[in-house]
Design a protein around this motif. Structure first.
Motif, PDB file in Angstrom:
ATOM      1  N   ASP A  39       0.793  -1.227   0.000  1.00 16.12           N
ATOM      2  CA  ASP A  39       0.000   0.000   0.000  1.00 16.12           C
ATOM      3  C   ASP A  39       0.831   1.285   0.000  1.00 16.12           C
ATOM      4  O   ASP A  39       0.288   2.373   0.127  1.00 16.12           O
ATOM      5  CB  ASP A  39      -1.009   0.026   1.152  1.00 16.12           C
ATOM      6  CG  ASP A  39      -2.082  -1.045   0.995  1.00 16.12           C
ATOM      7  OD1 ASP A  39      -2.471  -1.335  -0.158  1.00 16.12           O
ATOM      8  OD2 ASP A  39      -2.516  -1.604   2.017  1.00 16.12           O
ATOM      9  N   THR A  41       3.038   4.130  -1.966  1.00 14.52           N
ATOM     10  CA  THR A  41       3.027   4.661  -3.330  1.00 14.52           C
ATOM     11  C   THR A  41       4.211   5.573  -3.623  1.00 14.52           C
ATOM     12  O   THR A  41       4.461   5.891  -4.776  1.00 14.52           O
ATOM     13  CB  THR A  41       1.722   5.447  -3.604  1.00 14.52           C
ATOM     14  OG1 THR A  41       1.600   6.488  -2.643  1.00 14.52           O
ATOM     15  CG2 THR A  41       0.503   4.535  -3.523  1.00 14.52           C
ATOM     16  N   HIS A  69      -5.901  -1.756  -6.793  1.00 16.44           N
ATOM     17  CA  HIS A  69      -5.927  -0.311  -6.575  1.00 16.44           C
ATOM     18  C   HIS A  69      -5.431   0.455  -7.808  1.00 16.44           C
ATOM     19  O   HIS A  69      -4.603  -0.031  -8.575  1.00 16.44           O
ATOM     20  CB  HIS A  69      -5.085   0.060  -5.350  1.00 16.44           C
ATOM     21  CG  HIS A  69      -5.658  -0.471  -4.088  1.00 16.44           C
ATOM     22  ND1 HIS A  69      -5.114  -1.547  -3.438  1.00 16.44           N
ATOM     23  CD2 HIS A  69      -6.743  -0.087  -3.367  1.00 16.44           C
ATOM     24  CE1 HIS A  69      -5.828  -1.807  -2.355  1.00 16.44           C
ATOM     25  NE2 HIS A  69      -6.825  -0.941  -2.288  1.00 16.44           N
ATOM     26  N   SER A  70      -5.908   1.677  -7.929  1.00 15.04           N
ATOM     27  CA  SER A  70      -5.585   2.497  -9.099  1.00 15.04           C
ATOM     28  C   SER A  70      -4.139   2.967  -9.110  1.00 15.04           C
ATOM     29  O   SER A  70      -3.653   3.423 -10.144  1.00 15.04           O
ATOM     30  CB  SER A  70      -6.525   3.701  -9.167  1.00 15.04           C
ATOM     31  OG  SER A  70      -6.384   4.491  -8.001  1.00 15.04           O
ATOM     32  N   HIS A  71      -3.421   2.859  -7.991  1.00 16.20           N
ATOM     33  CA  HIS A  71      -2.046   3.344  -7.963  1.00 16.20           C
ATOM     34  C   HIS A  71      -1.069   2.419  -8.695  1.00 16.20           C
ATOM     35  O   HIS A  71       0.039   2.834  -9.003  1.00 16.20           O
ATOM     36  CB  HIS A  71      -1.570   3.600  -6.527  1.00 16.20           C
ATOM     37  CG  HIS A  71      -1.264   2.384  -5.738  1.00 16.20           C
ATOM     38  ND1 HIS A  71      -2.221   1.709  -5.010  1.00 16.20           N
ATOM     39  CD2 HIS A  71      -0.104   1.701  -5.561  1.00 16.20           C
ATOM     40  CE1 HIS A  71      -1.652   0.674  -4.414  1.00 16.20           C
ATOM     41  NE2 HIS A  71      -0.381   0.647  -4.731  1.00 16.20           N
ATOM     42  N   VAL A  74       0.016   3.817 -12.007  1.00 18.46           N
ATOM     43  CA  VAL A  74       0.709   5.080 -11.748  1.00 18.46           C
ATOM     44  C   VAL A  74       2.152   4.801 -11.323  1.00 18.46           C
ATOM     45  O   VAL A  74       3.098   5.405 -11.844  1.00 18.46           O
ATOM     46  CB  VAL A  74      -0.046   5.907 -10.676  1.00 18.46           C
ATOM     47  CG1 VAL A  74       0.767   7.126 -10.269  1.00 18.46           C
ATOM     48  CG2 VAL A  74      -1.418   6.304 -11.172  1.00 18.46           C
ATOM     49  N   VAL A  75       2.332   3.870 -10.378  1.00 15.51           N
ATOM     50  CA  VAL A  75       3.677   3.504  -9.930  1.00 15.51           C
ATOM     51  C   VAL A  75       4.480   2.934 -11.097  1.00 15.51           C
ATOM     52  O   VAL A  75       5.645   3.287 -11.293  1.00 15.51           O
ATOM     53  CB  VAL A  75       3.615   2.502  -8.752  1.00 15.51           C
ATOM     54  CG1 VAL A  75       4.985   1.906  -8.463  1.00 15.51           C
ATOM     55  CG2 VAL A  75       3.041   3.172  -7.509  1.00 15.51           C
TER      56      VAL A  75
END
Length: 162
Positions: A39, A41, A69-71, A74-75
């Motif tokens: 969890d 980011t 999760h939407s991250h 992004v990561v």
């Protein structure tokens, strides 16, 4: 099916030259507790530098995560990686999709992750090189914590390379 080909303390300890000698040119890398604590980011500079090094050494990389999760994308984008999330590892579909994205075959692809029953089992089912790393955090989902007890028995005779 539960034994990794290679076992390291962290992604930073992975011998990239050895992977090259094995014919590996593509990496399917887990996120949670492999690259970042679960969890998290925020990407530390050391991880960003490792990601740049992979690119400089010619490795194609796809983040393959069970995380919903939407991250995740992004990561992956911040690290310069492709992404396949909601993977449902150890089932083969996400691994195959990631290999299609990278244009790699099973003989030239390695899975890098912190879990025997998702990353190692999934990679071994497809004949990929499997690289296990120690988890970055003891924090995890309840079912994963239970599987970690079994992992200890599976890995009882192995010590990670530093």
């Amino acid at each position: 099916m539960l034994k990794p080909d290679l076992y390291f303390a962290s992604v930073h300890s992975i011998d990239l030259a050895d992977l090259r000698r094995r014919g590996v040119r593509a990496l399917l890398v887990d996120l949670d507790n492999t690259l970042l604590p679960r969890d998290a980011t925020l990407i530390p500079e050391g991880l960003a530098a490792w990601a740049r090094r992979l690119g400089e050494e010619g490795f194609a990389v796809c983040l393959v995560s069970n995380n919903w999760h939407s991250h995740v994308p992004v990561v992956a984008a911040e690290l310069g990686f492709h992404a396949v999330h909601r993977a449902i590892k150890p089932l083969p579909w996400a691994f195959r999709r990631a290999m299609r994205v990278l244009g790699s075959s099973s003989g030239e692809t390695a899975v890098v992750g912190d879990q025997v029953f998702t990353d190692v089992l999934g990679g071994n089912l497809l004949g990929l090189t499997t690289v296990l790393v120690q988890p970055l955090s003891r924090t995890d989902l309840p079912h994963t914590l239970l599987l970690r007890l079994i992992e200890r028995a599976v890995l009882a005779d192995r010590q990670p390379l530093q």
